[in-house]
Design a protein around this motif. Structure first.
Motif, PDB file in Angstrom:
ATOM      1  N   SER A   1      -1.464  12.568  -3.535  1.00 18.38           N
ATOM      2  CA  SER A   1      -0.828  11.339  -4.155  1.00 18.38           C
ATOM      3  C   SER A   1      -0.179  10.720  -3.100  1.00 18.38           C
ATOM      4  N   TYR A   2       1.020  12.143  -3.381  1.00 22.14           N
ATOM      5  CA  TYR A   2       2.247  11.822  -2.205  1.00 22.14           C
ATOM      6  C   TYR A   2       2.074  11.661  -0.259  1.00 22.14           C
TER       7      TYR A   2
ATOM      8  N   VAL B   1       4.398   2.720  -9.748  1.00 19.24           N
ATOM      9  CA  VAL B   1       4.579   3.875  -8.861  1.00 19.24           C
ATOM     10  C   VAL B   1       5.054   3.551  -7.592  1.00 19.24           C
ATOM     11  N   ARG B   2       3.988   3.980  -7.110  1.00 28.86           N
ATOM     12  CA  ARG B   2       4.516   4.344  -5.300  1.00 28.86           C
ATOM     13  C   ARG B   2       5.874   2.679  -5.108  1.00 28.86           C
TER      14      ARG B   2
ATOM     15  N   PHE C   1       9.155   4.356  -3.159  1.00 29.55           N
ATOM     16  CA  PHE C   1       9.433   4.031  -2.052  1.00 29.55           C
ATOM     17  C   PHE C   1      11.209   3.816  -2.114  1.00 29.55           C
ATOM     18  N   ILE C   2      11.383   3.458  -3.276  1.00 33.56           N
ATOM     19  CA  ILE C   2      13.145   2.455  -3.241  1.00 33.56           C
ATOM     20  C   ILE C   2      14.072   4.390  -4.190  1.00 33.56           C
ATOM     21  N   VAL C   3      13.457   4.879  -4.394  1.00 36.68           N
ATOM     22  CA  VAL C   3      13.885   6.020  -4.887  1.00 36.68           C
ATOM     23  C   VAL C   3      14.500   6.776  -3.414  1.00 36.68           C
TER      24      VAL C   3
ATOM     25  N   TYR D   1      -2.130  -2.493 -10.407  1.00 38.65           N
ATOM     26  CA  TYR D   1      -1.019  -2.978  -9.932  1.00 38.65           C
ATOM     27  C   TYR D   1       0.308  -2.285 -10.308  1.00 38.65           C
ATOM     28  N   THR D   2      -0.541  -1.094 -11.582  1.00 42.19           N
ATOM     29  CA  THR D   2       0.341   0.537 -12.377  1.00 42.19           C
ATOM     30  C   THR D   2       0.857   1.214 -10.936  1.00 42.19           C
ATOM     31  N   ALA D   3      -0.304   1.710  -9.527  1.00 42.99           N
ATOM     32  CA  ALA D   3      -0.095   2.507  -8.782  1.00 42.99           C
ATOM     33  C   ALA D   3       0.448   2.129  -7.104  1.00 42.99           C
TER      34      ALA D   3
END
Length: 346
Positions: free
Chosen positions: A204-205, A316-317, A321-323, A311-313
């Motif tokens: 996932s990451y 979250v992604r 990215f922002i974090v 849209y949910t995925a």
């Protein structure tokens, strides 16, 4: 017929912008059309090649680059047993490897080799901790994507040849040893947390690692003064462009429309990157925006094909990215402040 008119001979930047946009769009369409594993890797690699190489690669050079990519990314396979049985030692070894790889690039090393080394140390080793087959799949995707990018690079140079009067871009300045160590440490600290996050769920990451690798390399050329605008601004712009691209593609879903929309977005950003439409932002800002857009868009297309909630995925992604980007900005500020404190007053 190659496109080589009088004005483009006098202005090499026009040819380069056309070559970058068309080559990236062709890589994207071919990768998804051929159903390559992890299809967004090929356009990312193609974009990096087109942005840094102003001459087509020969068959021997292309195969050599693919072999180098396989060997450097395969180095991550050697660290899988250490991560499984001695996780703390494994993480420390990967941190040391990242520092040496970034330091090698800052002291005049080839940036493509640095990229493959960092990907091997992070993406491959993280994938291998969950499943060795996933690690080999990622290596295969990288090699296949690179071979496709090399072929597209040659075709793009045939279609939009580099003018004989065009000059190669100046080489990146070699940093002094002490400064290179600080910047390499900063880039290592940017990439390492994303790698630790990927160890939780590598499948996932993995895109987060690829984004962190891009941020780590971008942080090597930015300063504390413009880190927020350079790193966070390009990430937010890439996310916005991915949203616009997704809704534009939804008007008529077809592979050729995928290619044409990518060509349009690529041309718009290539004009900024090559200063045909001058802005206050650096070329790295526009390049990172385009990389972010391709990663987010490619993952959304794969989520849609797999029947997931796109849209949910995406939310979250994008949040991750922002974090990761905010953390990169924090590292740039903290290490630059510490470095200034250590420097003797003049």
């Amino acid at each position: 017929m190659p496109i080589e008119s009088g004005p483009t001979k006098r202005e090499p930047r026009v040819q380069r912008a056309l070559r970058l946009a068309s080559g990236t769009a062709l890589c994207l369409a071919a990768s998804f059309g051929l159903e390559l594993p992890i299809p967004f890797i090929a356009p990312v690699l193609g974009l990096m090649l087109l942005a840094t190489v102003n001459r087509p690669l020969s068959l021997k050079a292309g195969l050599g680059l693919a072999l180098v990519a396989m060997l450097t990314t395969g180095s991550g396979l050697l660290l899988i047993p250490v991560l499984r049985y001695y996780p703390v030692s494994g993480v420390l070894l990967i941190g040391l490897g990242l520092f040496l790889a970034f330091h090698f690039g800052l002291r005049g090393g080839n940036n493509l080799i640095v990229t493959f080394l960092v990907i091997g140390l992070t993406m491959i080793s993280a994938a291998g901790t969950a499943d060795f087959g996933l690690a080999t799949l990622v290596i295969g995707a990288l090699v296949k994507g690179l071979l496709l990018a090399v072929m597209v690079l040659s075709f793009s140079h045939w279609l939009f040849p580099e003018p004989t009067s065009g000059q190669s871009p100046p080489a990146a300045p070699v940093l002094p040893a002490e400064e290179a160590r600080w910047v390499a440490l900063r880039a290592t600290l940017v990439v390492l947390p994303a790698f630790l996050l990927a160890l939780i769920d590598p499948a996932s990451y993995l895109p987060i690692i690829l984004k962190a690798v891009s941020l780590g390399q971008q942080s090597c050329t930015t300063t504390a003064r413009n880190a927020g605008r350079e790193l966070l601004g390009s990430t937010l712009l890439g996310g916005l462009l991915a949203i616009l691209f997704w809704f534009a593609l939804g008007l008529f879903v077809h592979l050729w429309m995928f290619f044409l929309w990518m060509l349009l977005f690529g041309l718009l950003l290539a004009r900024k990157l090559y200063a045909l439409s001058p802005t206050r932002q650096t070329p790295g800002f526009w390049l990172n925006s385009l990389v972010t857009m391709i990663i987010l868009l490619g993952q959304s297309v794969q989520d849609s094909a797999a029947g997931k909630d796109v849209y949910t995925a995406f939310a979250v992604r994008m949040g991750l990215f922002i974090v990761v980007t905010l953390y990169a900005c924090l590292m740039v500020h903290l290490l630059d402040q510490r470095r200034r404190v250590r420097q003797p007053a003049r």
